[in-house]
Design a protein around this motif. Structure first.
Motif, PDB file in Angstrom:
ATOM      1  N   ASP A 160       9.828  60.573  95.040  1.00 28.13           N
ATOM      2  CA  ASP A 160      10.772  59.639  95.702  1.00 28.13           C
ATOM      3  C   ASP A 160      12.233  59.675  95.071  1.00 28.13           C
ATOM      4  OD1 ASP A 160       9.004  59.073  97.448  1.00 28.13           O
ATOM      5  OD2 ASP A 160       8.647  57.025  97.082  1.00 28.13           O
ATOM      6  N   LEU A 161      12.305  59.431  93.778  1.00 28.26           N
ATOM      7  CA  LEU A 161      13.585  59.714  93.287  1.00 28.26           C
ATOM      8  C   LEU A 161      14.058  60.794  93.196  1.00 28.26           C
ATOM      9  CD1 LEU A 161      15.475  58.107  91.390  1.00 28.26           C
ATOM     10  CD2 LEU A 161      14.105  58.741  89.168  1.00 28.26           C
ATOM     11  N   SER A 162      13.351  62.079  92.942  1.00 25.38           N
ATOM     12  CA  SER A 162      14.007  63.409  93.090  1.00 25.38           C
ATOM     13  C   SER A 162      14.469  63.744  94.420  1.00 25.38           C
ATOM     14  CB  SER A 162      12.794  64.577  92.621  1.00 25.38           C
ATOM     15  OG  SER A 162      12.236  63.999  91.551  1.00 25.38           O
ATOM     16  N   VAL A 163      13.707  63.373  95.710  1.00 22.68           N
ATOM     17  CA  VAL A 163      14.350  63.448  96.900  1.00 22.68           C
ATOM     18  C   VAL A 163      15.494  62.694  97.154  1.00 22.68           C
ATOM     19  CG1 VAL A 163      13.803  63.105  99.350  1.00 22.68           C
ATOM     20  CG2 VAL A 163      12.203  64.002  97.934  1.00 22.68           C
ATOM     21  N   ALA A 164      15.605  61.338  96.552  1.00 22.96           N
ATOM     22  CA  ALA A 164      16.975  60.755  96.724  1.00 22.96           C
ATOM     23  C   ALA A 164      18.071  61.469  96.125  1.00 22.96           C
ATOM     24  CB  ALA A 164      16.647  59.313  96.356  1.00 22.96           C
ATOM     25  N   ILE A 165      17.880  61.804  95.029  1.00 24.54           N
ATOM     26  CA  ILE A 165      18.988  62.409  94.033  1.00 24.54           C
ATOM     27  C   ILE A 165      19.331  63.781  95.024  1.00 24.54           C
ATOM     28  CG2 ILE A 165      19.410  63.479  92.059  1.00 24.54           C
ATOM     29  CD1 ILE A 165      17.642  61.563  90.543  1.00 24.54           C
ATOM     30  N   ALA A 166      18.419  64.401  95.411  1.00 23.86           N
ATOM     31  CA  ALA A 166      19.004  65.721  96.141  1.00 23.86           C
ATOM     32  C   ALA A 166      19.531  65.670  97.319  1.00 23.86           C
ATOM     33  CB  ALA A 166      17.449  66.640  96.165  1.00 23.86           C
ATOM     34  N   THR A 167      19.209  64.680  98.052  1.00 21.66           N
ATOM     35  CA  THR A 167      19.548  64.425  99.497  1.00 21.66           C
ATOM     36  C   THR A 167      20.665  63.325  99.847  1.00 21.66           C
ATOM     37  OG1 THR A 167      18.003  62.990  99.836  1.00 21.66           O
ATOM     38  CG2 THR A 167      17.443  65.028 100.358  1.00 21.66           C
ATOM     39  N   LEU A 168      20.850  62.579  98.744  1.00 17.60           N
ATOM     40  CA  LEU A 168      21.923  61.434  98.844  1.00 17.60           C
ATOM     41  C   LEU A 168      23.428  61.703  98.145  1.00 17.60           C
ATOM     42  CD1 LEU A 168      19.622  58.369  98.527  1.00 17.60           C
ATOM     43  CD2 LEU A 168      20.211  59.513 100.891  1.00 17.60           C
ATOM     44  N   PRO A 169      24.287  61.348  99.031  1.00 15.32           N
ATOM     45  CA  PRO A 169      25.646  61.523  98.093  1.00 15.32           C
ATOM     46  C   PRO A 169      25.384  60.321  96.946  1.00 15.32           C
ATOM     47  CG  PRO A 169      25.876  61.161 100.641  1.00 15.32           C
ATOM     48  CD  PRO A 169      24.615  61.148 100.408  1.00 15.32           C
ATOM     49  N   VAL A 170      26.134  60.476  96.035  1.00 16.43           N
ATOM     50  CA  VAL A 170      26.045  59.683  94.698  1.00 16.43           C
ATOM     51  C   VAL A 170      26.373  58.192  95.275  1.00 16.43           C
ATOM     52  CG1 VAL A 170      27.150  59.266  92.337  1.00 16.43           C
ATOM     53  CG2 VAL A 170      26.581  61.543  93.105  1.00 16.43           C
ATOM     54  N   PRO A 171      27.570  57.835  95.697  1.00 14.53           N
ATOM     55  CA  PRO A 171      27.625  56.478  96.044  1.00 14.53           C
ATOM     56  C   PRO A 171      26.387  55.692  96.844  1.00 14.53           C
ATOM     57  CG  PRO A 171      29.064  57.611  97.376  1.00 14.53           C
ATOM     58  CD  PRO A 171      28.628  58.784  96.452  1.00 14.53           C
ATOM     59  N   VAL A 172      25.866  56.533  97.897  1.00 14.83           N
ATOM     60  CA  VAL A 172      24.675  56.070  98.403  1.00 14.83           C
ATOM     61  C   VAL A 172      23.392  55.912  97.598  1.00 14.83           C
ATOM     62  CG1 VAL A 172      22.994  56.234 100.307  1.00 14.83           C
ATOM     63  CG2 VAL A 172      25.415  56.871 100.694  1.00 14.83           C
ATOM     64  N   LEU A 173      23.059  56.930  96.796  1.00 15.27           N
ATOM     65  CA  LEU A 173      22.210  56.945  95.646  1.00 15.27           C
ATOM     66  C   LEU A 173      22.284  55.581  94.722  1.00 15.27           C
ATOM     67  CD1 LEU A 173      19.983  58.120  94.146  1.00 15.27           C
ATOM     68  CD2 LEU A 173      21.508  59.462  92.795  1.00 15.27           C
ATOM     69  N   VAL A 174      23.479  55.387  94.597  1.00 16.87           N
ATOM     70  CA  VAL A 174      23.718  54.236  93.406  1.00 16.87           C
ATOM     71  C   VAL A 174      23.769  52.790  94.243  1.00 16.87           C
ATOM     72  CG1 VAL A 174      25.495  53.056  92.023  1.00 16.87           C
ATOM     73  CG2 VAL A 174      25.353  55.525  91.784  1.00 16.87           C
ATOM     74  N   GLY A 175      24.426  52.731  95.351  1.00 22.51           N
ATOM     75  CA  GLY A 175      24.233  51.763  96.049  1.00 22.51           C
ATOM     76  C   GLY A 175      22.886  51.197  96.714  1.00 22.51           C
ATOM     77  N   LYS A 176      22.292  52.267  97.168  1.00 21.77           N
ATOM     78  CA  LYS A 176      21.039  51.963  97.986  1.00 21.77           C
ATOM     79  C   LYS A 176      19.679  52.119  97.312  1.00 21.77           C
ATOM     80  CE  LYS A 176      22.572  51.029 102.260  1.00 21.77           C
ATOM     81  NZ  LYS A 176      22.423  49.938 102.968  1.00 21.77           N
ATOM     82  N   VAL A 177      19.776  52.962  96.309  1.00 17.55           N
ATOM     83  CA  VAL A 177      18.562  53.346  95.317  1.00 17.55           C
ATOM     84  C   VAL A 177      18.673  52.467  93.848  1.00 17.55           C
ATOM     85  CG1 VAL A 177      16.886  54.761  94.773  1.00 17.55           C
ATOM     86  CG2 VAL A 177      18.069  55.080  96.778  1.00 17.55           C
ATOM     87  N   VAL A 178      19.576  53.004  93.288  1.00  8.54           N
ATOM     88  CA  VAL A 178      19.563  52.905  91.657  1.00  8.54           C
ATOM     89  C   VAL A 178      19.959  51.435  91.508  1.00  8.54           C
ATOM     90  CG1 VAL A 178      20.726  53.275  89.414  1.00  8.54           C
ATOM     91  CG2 VAL A 178      20.278  55.225  91.110  1.00  8.54           C
ATOM     92  N   THR A 179      20.988  50.879  91.924  1.00 11.73           N
ATOM     93  CA  THR A 179      21.425  49.562  91.655  1.00 11.73           C
ATOM     94  C   THR A 179      20.351  48.468  92.046  1.00 11.73           C
ATOM     95  OG1 THR A 179      23.700  49.916  91.882  1.00 11.73           O
ATOM     96  CG2 THR A 179      23.008  47.813  92.044  1.00 11.73           C
ATOM     97  N   PRO A 180      19.842  48.673  93.470  1.00  6.89           N
ATOM     98  CA  PRO A 180      18.855  47.691  93.916  1.00  6.89           C
ATOM     99  C   PRO A 180      17.187  47.936  93.066  1.00  6.89           C
ATOM    100  CG  PRO A 180      19.667  48.634  95.744  1.00  6.89           C
ATOM    101  CD  PRO A 180      20.299  49.302  94.512  1.00  6.89           C
ATOM    102  N   LEU A 181      17.059  48.966  92.531  1.00  6.88           N
ATOM    103  CA  LEU A 181      15.792  49.257  91.658  1.00  6.88           C
ATOM    104  C   LEU A 181      16.257  48.609  90.417  1.00  6.88           C
ATOM    105  CD1 LEU A 181      13.286  51.005  91.369  1.00  6.88           C
ATOM    106  CD2 LEU A 181      14.472  53.049  90.528  1.00  6.88           C
TER     107      LEU A 181
END
Length: 298
Positions: A109-130
């Protein structure tokens, strides 16, 4: 005023790409010096940087080169928030997988998010909430030590693939590290990603670096700033000693930015002008603008 090569480096482009955008799409119209050489001012470099970010997110240069600066800024902001509402449940699902030690599911799931999401969306929607959810589950006992370390190691491995995309970056970089006795780095990684997305050259050094080593790296590279995370209250006194040593060893003009739970206490206790508490990662962007970098030492 910047020549072609400098303008390209500052905006993250190659000189060839800059020339192509200028020639084919009139992305910017440079000034000319007395010998006819092209020169770019700060506003042009900022515009090129925005165009670079938008093309990285899939917008063809032919579609965005004609937009004015306000429209480019609006498009960048919209791209941060639209089209990714379904991600809200992903951080919880990833930690549920870790709770069952399904490392392959978390990593996929993390690899797919990194490969498909723009960095601000990755940070705002995945990394920070995680990261936030890790803290909550750690506090209420739903996350064991081994599980927290799994999350940390997997995040570190994948996110460093983003931060280390430009190993030959020549602009003055911001060094990210923790001091001795501070092994926790999830917050540090998150801050480094925020800085990276803001367009700052980042060098991620990891955990538990002595002050003298940080100062040595800073001097060698002519660093723009040093960013340090401190979260363990039990390490606060040791951190004060290390930060005083860092202040003595660090070149004049290099700011020190503190993040983490101890940041405000450390900054207030030290009372050193260049040491600032930065508890909002987005403030890194404002801090970086307009700061002259120290001269590089060879």
């Amino acid at each position: 005023m910047f020549p072609v090569k400098a303008a390209a480096e500052l905006s993250g482009l190659t000189p060839e790409t800059l020339r192509a955008w200028e020639r084919r799409h009139a992305a910017v119209v440079p000034h000319r010096d007395g010998k006819g050489r092209r020169l770019y001012d700060g506003d042009m470099v900022e515009r090129l940087t925005r165009l670079h970010r938008l093309t990285d997110r899939g917008h063809p240069i032919r579609d965005v080169a004609g937009l004015d600066d306000d429209a480019l800024g609006q498009l960048l902001e919209e791209s941060r928030h639209t089209g990714y509402g379904g991600l809200d449940a992903l951080p919880g699902q990833m930690l549920d997988a870790i709770a069952d030690y399904r490392v392959d599911v978390f990593d996929r799931d993390l690899s797919v998010a990194i490969a498909t999401l723009p960095v601000p969306v990755l940070v705002g929607k995945v990394v920070t909430p995680l990261l936030r959810e890790v803290g909550v589950r750690w506090a209420d006992g739903r996350l064991a030590i081994a599980q927290e370390r799994l999350v940390s190691s997997l995040l570190r491995a994948r996110l460093l693939s983003i931060l280390n995309q430009h190993p030959r970056e020549r602009r003055p970089r911001v060094l990210f590290a923790t001091l001795p006795g501070e092994p926790h780095e999830l917050g540090l990684l998150g801050a480094a990603l925020h800085a990276y997305e803001a367009g700052m050259p980042v060098l991620y050094l990891g955990t538990e670096l002595p002050a003298v080593e940080l100062a040595r790296v800073s001097a060698r590279l002519g660093a723009a700033a040093v960013a340090i995370s401190s979260v363990d209250p039990g390490q606060a006194q040791e951190a004060l000693a290390e930060l005083r040593a860092l202040d003595k060893a660090l070149a004049d003009g290099v700011p020190v930015w503190l993040g983490g739970a101890n940041a405000r206490y450390l900054a207030e206790e030290l009372g050193i002008p260049r040491v600032q508490a930065v508890v909002d990662p987005s403030a890194l962007t404002r801090l970086a603008r307009g700061r002259p970098a120290p001269k590089r030492r060879d």
